[in-house]
Design a protein around this motif. Structure first.
Motif, PDB file in Angstrom:
ATOM      1  N   LYS A  35       1.778  -4.056  -6.373  1.00 11.44           N
ATOM      2  CA  LYS A  35       1.865  -4.570  -7.656  1.00 11.44           C
ATOM      3  C   LYS A  35       3.189  -4.509  -8.533  1.00 11.44           C
ATOM      4  O   LYS A  35       3.806  -3.141  -8.814  1.00 11.44           O
ATOM      5  N   ARG A  36       3.893  -5.788  -8.770  1.00 12.70           N
ATOM      6  CA  ARG A  36       5.014  -5.768  -9.298  1.00 12.70           C
ATOM      7  C   ARG A  36       4.975  -6.556 -10.649  1.00 12.70           C
ATOM      8  O   ARG A  36       4.347  -7.644 -10.661  1.00 12.70           O
ATOM      9  N   TYR A  37       5.738  -6.268 -11.700  1.00  9.29           N
ATOM     10  CA  TYR A  37       5.776  -6.915 -12.803  1.00  9.29           C
ATOM     11  C   TYR A  37       7.227  -7.710 -13.023  1.00  9.29           C
ATOM     12  O   TYR A  37       7.982  -7.693 -12.031  1.00  9.29           O
ATOM     13  N   LYS A  38       7.463  -8.499 -13.647  1.00  7.70           N
ATOM     14  CA  LYS A  38       8.735  -9.426 -13.866  1.00  7.70           C
ATOM     15  C   LYS A  38       9.913  -8.736 -13.931  1.00  7.70           C
ATOM     16  O   LYS A  38      10.857  -9.114 -13.163  1.00  7.70           O
ATOM     17  N   GLU A  39       9.894  -7.448 -14.527  1.00  3.24           N
ATOM     18  CA  GLU A  39      11.421  -6.910 -14.632  1.00  3.24           C
ATOM     19  C   GLU A  39      11.709  -6.235 -13.346  1.00  3.24           C
ATOM     20  O   GLU A  39      10.880  -5.919 -12.308  1.00  3.24           O
ATOM     21  N   PRO A  40      13.012  -6.260 -13.279  1.00  3.33           N
ATOM     22  CA  PRO A  40      13.268  -5.976 -11.523  1.00  3.33           C
ATOM     23  C   PRO A  40      13.164  -4.257 -11.502  1.00  3.33           C
ATOM     24  O   PRO A  40      13.261  -3.540 -12.618  1.00  3.33           O
ATOM     25  N   VAL A  44       4.978  -0.824  -9.679  1.00  6.31           N
ATOM     26  CA  VAL A  44       3.851   0.135  -9.941  1.00  6.31           C
ATOM     27  C   VAL A  44       3.200   0.642  -8.878  1.00  6.31           C
ATOM     28  O   VAL A  44       3.067   1.774  -8.460  1.00  6.31           O
ATOM     29  N   VAL A  45       2.992  -0.391  -7.859  1.00 11.16           N
ATOM     30  CA  VAL A  45       2.502   0.135  -6.470  1.00 11.16           C
ATOM     31  C   VAL A  45       3.259  -0.520  -5.583  1.00 11.16           C
ATOM     32  O   VAL A  45       3.650  -1.794  -5.827  1.00 11.16           O
ATOM     33  N   ASP A  46       3.712   0.042  -4.464  1.00 16.93           N
ATOM     34  CA  ASP A  46       4.557  -0.538  -3.481  1.00 16.93           C
ATOM     35  C   ASP A  46       4.201  -0.243  -2.082  1.00 16.93           C
ATOM     36  O   ASP A  46       4.204   0.829  -1.381  1.00 16.93           O
ATOM     37  N   ASP A  47       3.741  -1.244  -1.542  1.00 14.42           N
ATOM     38  CA  ASP A  47       3.468  -1.471  -0.075  1.00 14.42           C
ATOM     39  C   ASP A  47       2.542  -0.150   0.387  1.00 14.42           C
ATOM     40  O   ASP A  47       2.830   0.545   1.201  1.00 14.42           O
ATOM     41  N   LEU A  48       1.182   0.029  -0.384  1.00 14.72           N
ATOM     42  CA  LEU A  48       0.423   0.952  -0.098  1.00 14.72           C
ATOM     43  C   LEU A  48      -0.628   0.526   0.761  1.00 14.72           C
ATOM     44  O   LEU A  48      -1.214  -0.366   0.820  1.00 14.72           O
ATOM     45  N   THR A  49      -0.614   1.465   1.917  1.00 14.47           N
ATOM     46  CA  THR A  49      -1.744   1.256   3.031  1.00 14.47           C
ATOM     47  C   THR A  49      -2.524   2.545   3.024  1.00 14.47           C
ATOM     48  O   THR A  49      -2.206   3.454   3.115  1.00 14.47           O
ATOM     49  N   LEU A  50      -3.972   2.300   2.853  1.00 10.78           N
ATOM     50  CA  LEU A  50      -4.947   3.387   2.848  1.00 10.78           C
ATOM     51  C   LEU A  50      -6.383   2.791   3.381  1.00 10.78           C
ATOM     52  O   LEU A  50      -6.696   1.819   3.118  1.00 10.78           O
ATOM     53  N   ASN A 240       5.746   5.341  -7.490  1.00  8.53           N
ATOM     54  CA  ASN A 240       5.445   4.241  -7.097  1.00  8.53           C
ATOM     55  C   ASN A 240       4.275   4.245  -5.835  1.00  8.53           C
ATOM     56  O   ASN A 240       4.290   3.423  -5.089  1.00  8.53           O
ATOM     57  N   SER A 241       3.308   5.042  -6.089  1.00 16.08           N
ATOM     58  CA  SER A 241       1.904   5.313  -5.366  1.00 16.08           C
ATOM     59  C   SER A 241       2.242   5.529  -3.781  1.00 16.08           C
ATOM     60  O   SER A 241       1.664   5.420  -3.029  1.00 16.08           O
TER      61      SER A 241
END
Length: 402
Positions: A35-40, A44-50, A240-241
């Motif tokens: 989950k990414r927002y517009k700002e560089p 918030v969540v980055d490539d989570l596998t579970l 970043n989770s």
């Protein structure tokens, strides 16, 4: 005990019988979810596998801003992921209508979110009404659930949320989430807004419920002690989770993966370990028993067995196999028969609670019962002591390795 969730099968239920030789799908799978927002740099969540198994009670914990709640909300699409795939019982949630998806998922939040203008019965029955249940079926389900969360339906059915305490409102929130018997329950800091005593009581109630319901639960909390007390599986999130560690409470407490996890756990890990360990982890003793009103030969046999085992008393059970009283053996000096003052549930009781209760009992043991209060066995203080020693040794060894 529970009614079907809807007149038509839920898309979340999956096949009742998997194909021969095939494993059932995971209840929840997250595959490379971000989950990414517009700002560089604002992932918030980055490539989570579970993957989460059916019936598992999974607790997400970690520092503020690590993506726990965002991950939870992506499961029921309150927040849409930027990339990746989320599956519930093998179904891609993005391919399901959002409203239908949420009708098949129970959701409990910190501030309960009850509708203030609706009675307790109307709040609990909201989802069944949306699913088209008939009035009598909905009413029966509401009464059933209020009884399950220990709110007398006759007293609480017609009340409004403003007439409830914080703990009562939270119980209603749990009942509402369970109303349509969803296979998955999501809980976001559900007990954080109540006082410590009420919070402990709610945790106890929920452990009792889960022991019988066996729902798939994802529970978010900042409270590490709460995570260790409730979870089957703990997921410790870093920034970043990123998953810092995943395992049972005992595994995480005994062997923190790194310094970050160790700092999250804080001091007093052994106390937390006792809190998360359950009474079921202690070997039970088979105690001589006899049923109330049994013929004299059965009493004589139980007494003889008690003496042979070196016991100073036997346990008397009622006709429903529930503990009734202790019967001292002749010459034990214990006096007349007396009620069983200490009995604890096998599945719901922590080792810490068991030790605390035994301290106030007349004997160095506790009678263990199931959720229906039926006799399971006896746990002696010496057996608990042995388990504690093993846990302490494991924790010390894990600490030395950090």
């Amino acid at each position: 005990m529970f009614s079907p969730a809807a007149t038509q099968p839920s898309p979340l239920q999956g096949p009742k019988v998997p194909p021969t030789g095939a494993d059932p799908p995971f209840a929840i799978e997250l595959r490379g979810v971000s989950k990414r927002y517009k700002e560089p740099g604002s992932a918030v969540v980055d490539d989570l596998t579970l993957s989460i198994k059916q019936g598992d009670f999974v607790v997400f914990t970690g520092p503020s801003g690590c993506g726990k709640t965002t991950t939870l909300k992506m499961i029921n699409r309150l927040i849409e992921p930027s990339s990746g795939q989320i599956l519930l019982n093998g179904s891609d949630v993005s391919e399901l209508p959002a409203h239908r998806l949420r009708q098949g998922i129970g959701y409990v939040i910190q501030n309960v979110g009850l509708f203030p203008h609706m009675t307790i019965a109307d709040n609990v029955g909201a989802v069944p009404r949306l699913l088209g249940w008939k009035k009598d079926r909905t009413a029966a389900r509401v009464d059933e659930l209020l009884a399950i969360v220990r709110l007398d339906p006759h007293l609480y059915r017609h009340r409004f949320p403003r007439e409830l305490s914080g703990g009562q409102a939270q119980r209603v929130g749990v009942a509402r989430a369970l109303a349509a018997d969803p296979p998955v329950l999501l809980m976001d800091e559900p007990f954080a807004a109540v006082d410590p005593i009420t919070r402990t009581g709610l945790q106890d109630e929920f452990l009792r419920l889960q022991a019988s319901l066996k729902k798939t639960i994802v529970f978010v909390t900042h409270d590490m002690a709460e995570a260790m007390r409730l979870a089957d599986t703990v997921v410790v999130f870093g920034p970043n989770s990123k998953i810092a560690q995943i395992g049972s409470p005992t595994e995480v407490l005994a062997s923190p993966a790194d310094e970050f996890v160790s700092q999250m756990l804080g001091s007093g890990r052994l106390v937390q370990l006792l809190t998360c360990m359950k009474l079921r982890e202690v070997p039970m003793t088979s105690w001589p028993t006899v049923t109330v009103g049994a013929p004299e030969p059965q009493f004589a046999a139980a007494i003889a067995l008690g003496r042979a085992q070196g016991r100073d008393r036997i346990l008397v059970l009622d006709e429903s196999n529930r503990p009734h009283s202790w019967l001292p053996l002749e010459g034990s000096g214990l006096g007349a028969a007396h009620d069983v003052e200490c009995s604890l549930e096998l599945e719901a009781t922590s080792l810490r609670d068991a030790v605390t209760r035994i301290v106030y009992c007349l004997h160095d043991c506790t009678v263990v019962v199931d959720s229906q209060k039926r006799y399971c066995g006896v746990v002696e203080l010496s057996s608990i002591r042995n388990v504690l020693r093993e846990a302490e040794l494991s924790t010390i060894a894990a600490t030395d390795e950090l």
